[in-house]
Motif scaffolding. Structure first.
Motif, PDB file in Angstrom:
ATOM      1  N   ILE A 114     -10.090  -3.095   4.247  1.00 26.00           N
ATOM      2  CA  ILE A 114      -8.947  -3.800   4.835  1.00 26.00           C
ATOM      3  C   ILE A 114      -9.409  -4.773   5.915  1.00 26.00           C
ATOM      4  O   ILE A 114      -8.882  -5.877   6.049  1.00 26.00           O
ATOM      5  CB  ILE A 114      -7.944  -2.800   5.445  1.00 26.00           C
ATOM      6  N   LEU A 130     -10.134   0.647   8.155  1.00 24.32           N
ATOM      7  CA  LEU A 130     -10.731   0.831   6.837  1.00 24.32           C
ATOM      8  C   LEU A 130     -11.577  -0.390   6.487  1.00 24.32           C
ATOM      9  O   LEU A 130     -11.090  -1.527   6.581  1.00 24.32           O
ATOM     10  CB  LEU A 130      -9.644   1.036   5.778  1.00 24.32           C
ATOM     11  N   ILE A 190       0.859  -1.191   0.000  1.00 26.66           N
ATOM     12  CA  ILE A 190       0.000   0.000   0.000  1.00 26.66           C
ATOM     13  C   ILE A 190       0.889   1.233   0.000  1.00 26.66           C
ATOM     14  O   ILE A 190       1.679   1.450   0.924  1.00 26.66           O
ATOM     15  CB  ILE A 190      -0.944   0.009   1.211  1.00 26.66           C
ATOM     16  N   LEU A 198      -5.446   2.286   9.630  1.00 27.47           N
ATOM     17  CA  LEU A 198      -5.373   1.382   8.480  1.00 27.47           C
ATOM     18  C   LEU A 198      -6.314   0.196   8.659  1.00 27.47           C
ATOM     19  O   LEU A 198      -7.117  -0.125   7.765  1.00 27.47           O
ATOM     20  CB  LEU A 198      -3.931   0.877   8.310  1.00 27.47           C
ATOM     21  N   ASN A 210      -9.033   7.825   2.203  1.00 21.32           N
ATOM     22  CA  ASN A 210      -9.549   6.452   2.210  1.00 21.32           C
ATOM     23  C   ASN A 210      -9.488   5.770   0.839  1.00 21.32           C
ATOM     24  O   ASN A 210     -10.134   4.755   0.620  1.00 21.32           O
ATOM     25  CB  ASN A 210     -10.995   6.418   2.736  1.00 21.32           C
ATOM     26  N   ARG A 211      -8.709   6.351  -0.070  1.00 25.10           N
ATOM     27  CA  ARG A 211      -8.439   5.702  -1.363  1.00 25.10           C
ATOM     28  C   ARG A 211      -7.145   4.906  -1.212  1.00 25.10           C
ATOM     29  O   ARG A 211      -6.084   5.484  -0.983  1.00 25.10           O
ATOM     30  CB  ARG A 211      -8.292   6.740  -2.482  1.00 25.10           C
ATOM     31  N   ILE A 212      -7.246   3.611  -1.325  1.00 27.33           N
ATOM     32  CA  ILE A 212      -6.091   2.737  -1.091  1.00 27.33           C
ATOM     33  C   ILE A 212      -5.338   2.530  -2.403  1.00 27.33           C
ATOM     34  O   ILE A 212      -5.810   1.839  -3.308  1.00 27.33           O
ATOM     35  CB  ILE A 212      -6.548   1.389  -0.500  1.00 27.33           C
ATOM     36  N   SER A 219      -0.413   4.479  -0.316  1.00 26.57           N
ATOM     37  CA  SER A 219      -1.077   5.514   0.477  1.00 26.57           C
ATOM     38  C   SER A 219      -2.539   5.136   0.699  1.00 26.57           C
ATOM     39  O   SER A 219      -3.104   4.309  -0.026  1.00 26.57           O
ATOM     40  CB  SER A 219      -0.988   6.869  -0.222  1.00 26.57           C
ATOM     41  N   THR A 220      -3.120   5.781   1.723  1.00 27.06           N
ATOM     42  CA  THR A 220      -4.551   5.604   2.014  1.00 27.06           C
ATOM     43  C   THR A 220      -5.219   6.980   2.105  1.00 27.06           C
ATOM     44  O   THR A 220      -6.198   7.152   2.826  1.00 27.06           O
ATOM     45  CB  THR A 220      -4.753   4.837   3.336  1.00 27.06           C
TER      46      THR A 220
END
Length: 288
Positions: free
Chosen positions: A245, A242, A171, A239, A177-179, A173-174
């Motif tokens: 996830i 989410l 991952i 993380l 909330n866009r992974i 970046s988040t």
């Protein structure tokens, strides 16, 4: 006899002059743009010729004493040229393009070093930098050592993972909330495979956002991220909170590996160590 001696004296003088000119022409004020390039310069023992480094170049720690000319993908020509380099060694992908165009026309030697995310790519980088700096013998010694280390690390990693390869999701970046994950044709994909893992995001190419549906299909056993400064406990909690996830095996078991970005993804002299460390981490989370 005197004529022959005179000819030899002239030839000797010419050869001596050429040697001095060649030495004077050798770059003495070098900027390395890209962490792997900087590390190779140090590994070749040529660090005294460095007069600047980009922001990604943080190893070895003494490199931090050099002027920071900016992030390699958002360079300013003025910042780069302010340290008066006579050679710029830039990793492929440095930018932006208009800044690179200015640098290439500034009367300073500008060399682009190919950035291939593979074991052969590491070796090619070393050979190229060694040739440009005129230290072919040192480069050949480093190549021999690096080839041996890479082969040993990859073999050990694949032997360790043979019976139970982990599905690893890198991952990037988040944000919002866009992974955003590392798919195929990325440094993340290459290092995961070299360490004996399976890239859980092999359904995408490059670094792309992953939809909740795609996340469910990816079903990672473990999440891999770059180690950034900050409160990791808070970041880890966010993380694993989410929704997409939470439902994965990695989310349910809170399995997360963090590694320093340039070390993990740099594909330079330390890549063998990165393979070994990631392999060991994957085995550790599998035993937890």
């Amino acid at each position: 006899m005197n004529k022959i001696r005179l000819i030899w004296s002239v030839l000797a003088a010419l050869l001596s002059t050429q040697a001095v000119l060649a030495e004077n022409d050798s770059p003495k004020r070098i900027i390395a743009i890209g962490s792997s390039i900087t590390e190779i310069v140090y590994a070749l023992g040529q660090q005294d010729r460095l007069v600047g480094r980009d922001r990604t170049s943080t190893y070895p720690t003494e490199v931090l004493e050099l002027p920071d000319i900016g992030y390699r993908r958002s360079l300013s020509p003025e910042g780069v040229l302010s340290v008066e380099p006579d050679l710029i060694l830039a990793l492929e992908g440095s930018g932006p393009p208009d800044a690179i165009a200015v640098l290439q026309q500034a009367g300073v030697q500008y060399i682009t070093i190919k950035d291939e995310f593979s074991l052969d790519g590491v070796i090619e980088k070393i050979q190229t930098v060694g040739a440009v700096l005129g230290v072919d013998d040192a480069a050949e010694d480093l190549v021999t050592q690096t080839k041996r280390q890479l082969s040993q690390a990859q073999t050990a990693a694949h032997n360790a993972a043979a019976s139970d390869p982990k599905r690893v999701l890198f991952i990037l970046s988040t944000q919002d909330n866009r992974i955003t994950v590392g798919g195929v044709d990325t440094q993340a994909d290459s290092i995961i495979r070299l360490a004996g893992g399976v890239n859980a995001a092999d359904s995408v190419t490059g670094y792309k956002p992953l939809t909740p549906e795609a996340m469910a299909s990816a079903a990672p056993d473990v999440i891999l991220m770059m180690d950034r400064q900050g409160n990791h406990d808070t970041e880890d909690h966010a993380l694993f909170s989410l929704p997409s996830i939470k439902l994965t095996p990695a989310g349910r078991n809170k399995r997360l590996i963090r590694m320093q970005g340039a070390f993990l993804l740099g594909f330079g002299p330390r890549t063998a160590s990165a393979i070994s460390d990631l392999s060991a981490a994957l085995q550790d989370v599998g035993d937890s």
